[in-house]
Design a protein around this motif. Structure first.
Motif, PDB file in Angstrom:
ATOM      1  N   VAL A 130       0.856  -1.183   0.000  1.00 11.58           N
ATOM      2  CA  VAL A 130       0.000   0.000   0.000  1.00 11.58           C
ATOM      3  C   VAL A 130       0.893   1.233   0.000  1.00 11.58           C
ATOM      4  N   TYR A 131       0.615   2.168  -0.909  1.00  9.06           N
ATOM      5  CA  TYR A 131       1.377   3.415  -0.974  1.00  9.06           C
ATOM      6  C   TYR A 131       0.556   4.560  -0.382  1.00  9.06           C
ATOM      7  N   LEU A 132       1.196   5.337   0.484  1.00  5.92           N
ATOM      8  CA  LEU A 132       0.617   6.568   1.005  1.00  5.92           C
ATOM      9  C   LEU A 132       1.577   7.715   0.716  1.00  5.92           C
ATOM     10  N   ASP A 133       1.050   8.931   0.655  1.00  6.14           N
ATOM     11  CA  ASP A 133       1.897  10.113   0.545  1.00  6.14           C
ATOM     12  C   ASP A 133       2.302  10.569   1.944  1.00  6.14           C
ATOM     13  N   GLY A 134       3.429  11.258   2.011  1.00  7.03           N
ATOM     14  CA  GLY A 134       3.954  11.661   3.303  1.00  7.03           C
ATOM     15  C   GLY A 134       3.382  12.945   3.857  1.00  7.03           C
ATOM     16  N   ASP A 135       2.474  13.601   3.101  1.00  8.72           N
ATOM     17  CA  ASP A 135       1.931  14.881   3.558  1.00  8.72           C
ATOM     18  C   ASP A 135       0.428  14.815   3.820  1.00  8.72           C
ATOM     19  N   LEU A 136      -0.091  13.618   4.070  1.00  8.93           N
ATOM     20  CA  LEU A 136      -1.534  13.443   4.234  1.00  8.93           C
ATOM     21  C   LEU A 136      -1.980  13.809   5.645  1.00  8.93           C
ATOM     22  N   ALA A 137      -3.214  14.251   5.740  1.00 10.12           N
ATOM     23  CA  ALA A 137      -3.847  14.514   7.035  1.00 10.12           C
ATOM     24  C   ALA A 137      -5.352  14.333   6.862  1.00 10.12           C
ATOM     25  N   GLY A 138      -6.049  14.178   7.980  1.00  6.34           N
ATOM     26  CA  GLY A 138      -7.501  14.044   7.929  1.00  6.34           C
ATOM     27  C   GLY A 138      -7.987  12.705   7.449  1.00  6.34           C
ATOM     28  N   LEU A 139      -7.167  11.666   7.560  1.00  3.24           N
ATOM     29  CA  LEU A 139      -7.560  10.332   7.093  1.00  3.24           C
ATOM     30  C   LEU A 139      -8.475   9.663   8.123  1.00  3.24           C
ATOM     31  N   ARG A 140      -9.553   9.058   7.649  1.00  5.15           N
ATOM     32  CA  ARG A 140     -10.400   8.305   8.565  1.00  5.15           C
ATOM     33  C   ARG A 140      -9.739   6.970   8.881  1.00  5.15           C
ATOM     34  N   PRO A 141     -10.065   6.338   9.970  1.00  2.00           N
ATOM     35  CA  PRO A 141      -9.449   5.057  10.333  1.00  2.00           C
ATOM     36  C   PRO A 141      -9.801   3.954   9.330  1.00  2.00           C
ATOM     37  N   GLY A 142      -8.889   3.002   9.176  1.00  2.00           N
ATOM     38  CA  GLY A 142      -9.175   1.780   8.432  1.00  2.00           C
ATOM     39  C   GLY A 142      -8.961   1.822   6.942  1.00  2.00           C
ATOM     40  N   ILE A 143      -8.353   2.874   6.405  1.00  2.00           N
ATOM     41  CA  ILE A 143      -8.209   2.993   4.953  1.00  2.00           C
ATOM     42  C   ILE A 143      -7.306   1.906   4.386  1.00  2.00           C
ATOM     43  N   ILE A 144      -6.243   1.579   5.092  1.00  2.00           N
ATOM     44  CA  ILE A 144      -5.330   0.555   4.579  1.00  2.00           C
ATOM     45  C   ILE A 144      -6.037  -0.790   4.466  1.00  2.00           C
ATOM     46  N   THR A 145      -6.814  -1.127   5.489  1.00  2.00           N
ATOM     47  CA  THR A 145      -7.615  -2.353   5.425  1.00  2.00           C
ATOM     48  C   THR A 145      -8.570  -2.314   4.245  1.00  2.00           C
ATOM     49  N   ASP A 146      -9.261  -1.196   4.067  1.00  2.00           N
ATOM     50  CA  ASP A 146     -10.236  -1.076   2.983  1.00  2.00           C
ATOM     51  C   ASP A 146      -9.588  -1.234   1.611  1.00  2.00           C
ATOM     52  N   LEU A 147      -8.384  -0.696   1.445  1.00  2.00           N
ATOM     53  CA  LEU A 147      -7.695  -0.809   0.168  1.00  2.00           C
ATOM     54  C   LEU A 147      -7.265  -2.251  -0.118  1.00  2.00           C
ATOM     55  N   CYS A 148      -6.954  -2.988   0.929  1.00  2.00           N
ATOM     56  CA  CYS A 148      -6.459  -4.355   0.752  1.00  2.00           C
ATOM     57  C   CYS A 148      -7.568  -5.383   0.539  1.00  2.00           C
ATOM     58  N   ILE A 149      -8.759  -5.117   1.045  1.00  2.00           N
ATOM     59  CA  ILE A 149      -9.825  -6.127   1.015  1.00  2.00           C
ATOM     60  C   ILE A 149     -10.186  -6.579  -0.404  1.00  2.00           C
ATOM     61  N   PRO A 150     -10.283  -5.682  -1.422  1.00  2.00           N
ATOM     62  CA  PRO A 150     -10.554  -6.192  -2.777  1.00  2.00           C
ATOM     63  C   PRO A 150      -9.478  -7.144  -3.276  1.00  2.00           C
ATOM     64  N   LEU A 151      -8.238  -6.935  -2.845  1.00  2.00           N
ATOM     65  CA  LEU A 151      -7.157  -7.844  -3.226  1.00  2.00           C
ATOM     66  C   LEU A 151      -7.318  -9.187  -2.542  1.00  2.00           C
ATOM     67  N   LEU A 152      -7.642  -9.146  -1.262  1.00  2.00           N
ATOM     68  CA  LEU A 152      -7.806 -10.383  -0.504  1.00  2.00           C
ATOM     69  C   LEU A 152      -9.017 -11.180  -0.974  1.00  2.00           C
ATOM     70  N   ARG A 153     -10.057 -10.484  -1.382  1.00  2.00           N
ATOM     71  CA  ARG A 153     -11.266 -11.160  -1.876  1.00  2.00           C
ATOM     72  C   ARG A 153     -11.069 -11.736  -3.273  1.00  2.00           C
ATOM     73  N   GLY A 154     -10.000 -11.319  -3.949  1.00  2.00           N
ATOM     74  CA  GLY A 154      -9.814 -11.742  -5.331  1.00  2.00           C
ATOM     75  C   GLY A 154     -10.666 -10.961  -6.297  1.00  2.00           C
TER      76      GLY A 154
END
Length: 521
Positions: A130-154
């Motif tokens: 998972v790639y993130l930018d180093g200047d981000l702010a205001g992120l809601r919790p759980g985004i990394i999980t959400d991005l990975c789930i379509p990959l895990l589901r196939g």
């Protein structure tokens, strides 16, 4: 006069181009129909293995303001097994803060987001990246999980984050219209230039990574052309530092170049005359007007010669060696017939029909002097704008300046058509004396004169130069402090205003804790 001509030509080309694009937008593209598209909402809880399964990679350059918060955010997500920060030789506390926050910090192989993104792949210990930018702010919790789930589901092989109502100016005015024309299958992507993505390591290992602003859209297109299934995940809203206005033109040029090149490779580009525009836009980065906009109030300037200074060898020699032209080049270098301009033209003709990639490969492979990266970093920390100024070719100087993490490169342009060398050289206007001085009509010293005459406030008041040969002498004499590294001429060794050094390490040791004020005019 040449600069004014180029300045007026650019808008006309863009108006012509957009007129052509507008006509194409009105046409249907049934040969590439856009698939049905669904944006995945935030994921619902899944019965997944509780073990963390993702490596989060954060390319970073001078992100001390937010990097610790981004690292902490990533580590707080249950999907995150590790965080890797790829540091582009930051001159602030980015690396220290990232490490203290729990990230593994790796120095990038060269300046540029694309190189940093690629540098994070091999050391990653997980299969999902998972790639993130180093200047981000205001992120809601759980985004990394959400991005990975379509990959895990196939359900997908490559996932882009969707956020906010739309993209910025380059996204809306450049990227999206061009994707609609050349890659309508991707026209639905909300943030084609967004740097928040997730994919499997084995896919990313097969993709090329562009050096500049076009890296994100290039990866998107390449993933699609490889057959990867692409999905978007809505991550809500976020705060992101906006790009300065003067960088937007360069960003738009880079993005358009990448999309055009991908379209051509895929057999979808039939407006070949636009290729000439690519080179003109790329060379704009070597123009003095653009470089001066990047000074950003810095009052200290360090100029480094390239051949013999940053690199022990000369680029033309290494290129001739790689192209089997060493004997012919030596004959030209040894002759004293004709002027320097004629000899330069004759040398350039040796490289006619050589592909631009060969120029870049040689520049990437050239040895750089020990200690130069550390020296450049320390000078930038002291408030210096650092540039590589060379009588050689910009295509090489720009690669070398990124390898040592300098701010800009100034050099002459060897002309490419469809990325093949024509054997022609165009003198960089910044090297031409503003009054046509008979003493130094075309000289590196005139680049420094342009900085010293820059009307922007505050003015440049302290200048350092490092060179090695007589073609650097006028530039060195104009500077406040001049250093000759392994000088090739007695004129440098015997000049009382030039300090002779044997290495960048030695120069680094001589740096005072404070920088001396400029000498009196």
């Amino acid at each position: 006069m040449g600069m004014k001509k180029n300045a007026s030509w650019g808008p006309l080309v863009w108006r012509w181009l957009w007129a052509q694009l507008g006509k194409l937008l009105d046409k249907q593209a049934p040969q590439h129909p856009a698939p049905e598209h669904k944006v995945l909402p935030p994921a619902s809880p899944l019965a997944l293995d509780a073990k963390a399964y993702a490596t989060v990679i954060i390319p970073a350059l001078n992100e001390a303001k937010r990097i610790a918060d981004v690292v902490a955010y990533a580590l707080a997500d249950p999907a995150t097994a590790e965080v890797i920060v790829i540091d582009d030789s930051s001159i602030d506390a980015t690396a220290q803060l990232a490490r203290a926050a729990g990230a593994r910090v790796i120095l990038s192989s060269m300046l540029g987001k694309g190189a940093s993104m690629q540098d994070g792949i091999e050391p990653a210990r997980q299969d999902l990246l998972v790639y993130l930018d180093g200047d981000l702010a205001g992120l809601r919790p759980g985004i990394i999980t959400d991005l990975c789930i379509p990959l895990l589901r196939g359900a997908a092989d490559f996932v882009k984050a969707r956020f906010g109502r739309g993209g910025g100016r380059v996204t809306e005015l450049t990227a999206k219209p061009m994707l609609k024309i050349f890659f309508p299958e991707l026209a639905h992507i909300s943030q084609p230039l967004g740097g928040i993505i997730a994919a499997r390591k084995k896919l990313l290992q097969t993709l090329p990574f562009e050096d500049g602003y076009g890296v994100d859209v290039g990866i998107l297109i390449d993933a699609h052309l490889s057959g990867a299934r692409i999905a978007e995940v809505d991550i809500g809203s976020l705060e992101h530092d906006s790009q300065p206005l003067h960088d937007l033109t360069v960003m738009a040029n880079e993005v358009s170049r990448v999309i055009f090149n991908r379209a051509r490779s895929a057999g979808r580009l039939h407006v070949e005359q636009v290729a000439t525009m690519y080179e003109a836009q790329r060379q704009a980065a070597s123009g003095i007007d653009y470089v001066l906009t990047r000074r950003k109030g810095r009052q200290r300037l360090l100029l480094l010669d390239m051949d013999g200074t940053v690199t022990p060898s000369r680029f033309a020699v290494e290129l001739a060696k790689a192209n089997g032209q060493s004997t012919a080049l030596m004959q030209l270098l040894d002759t004293h017939d004709g002027d320097a301009s004629t000899r330069s033209e004759n040398i350039a003709r040796l490289f006619q029909y050589l592909h631009k990639k060969k120029f870049e490969q040689v520049a990437r492979a050239m040895e750089i002097r020990p200690g130069v990266i550390e020296f450049v970093n320390q000078m930038r920390r002291r408030g210096f704008m650092v540039g590589v100024v060379s009588d050689s070719y910009f295509v090489a100087a720009d690669v070398l300046r990124r390898r040592i993490f300098a701010d800009f490169a100034m050099a002459h342009s060897i002309v490419f058509e469809n990325e093949v060398c024509t054997g022609q050289v165009r003198i960089n206007p910044a090297f031409i004396h503003p009054t046509g001085s008979a003493g130094n009509p075309i000289c590196k010293s005139n680049v420094l004169r342009r900085f010293l005459s820059d009307p922007s406030e505050p003015a440049v008041h302290l200048t350092w130069v490092v060179g090695d040969n007589t073609n650097d002498l006028a530039l060195m004499r104009l500077a406040d402090a001049a250093f000759a590294i392994e000088p090739k001429s007695p004129s440098l060794m015997n000049d009382p205003d030039i300090t002779v050094i044997d290495s960048f390490g030695a120069l680094l040791e001589r740096l005072p804790n404070h920088i001396l004020v400029a000498k009196a005019a």
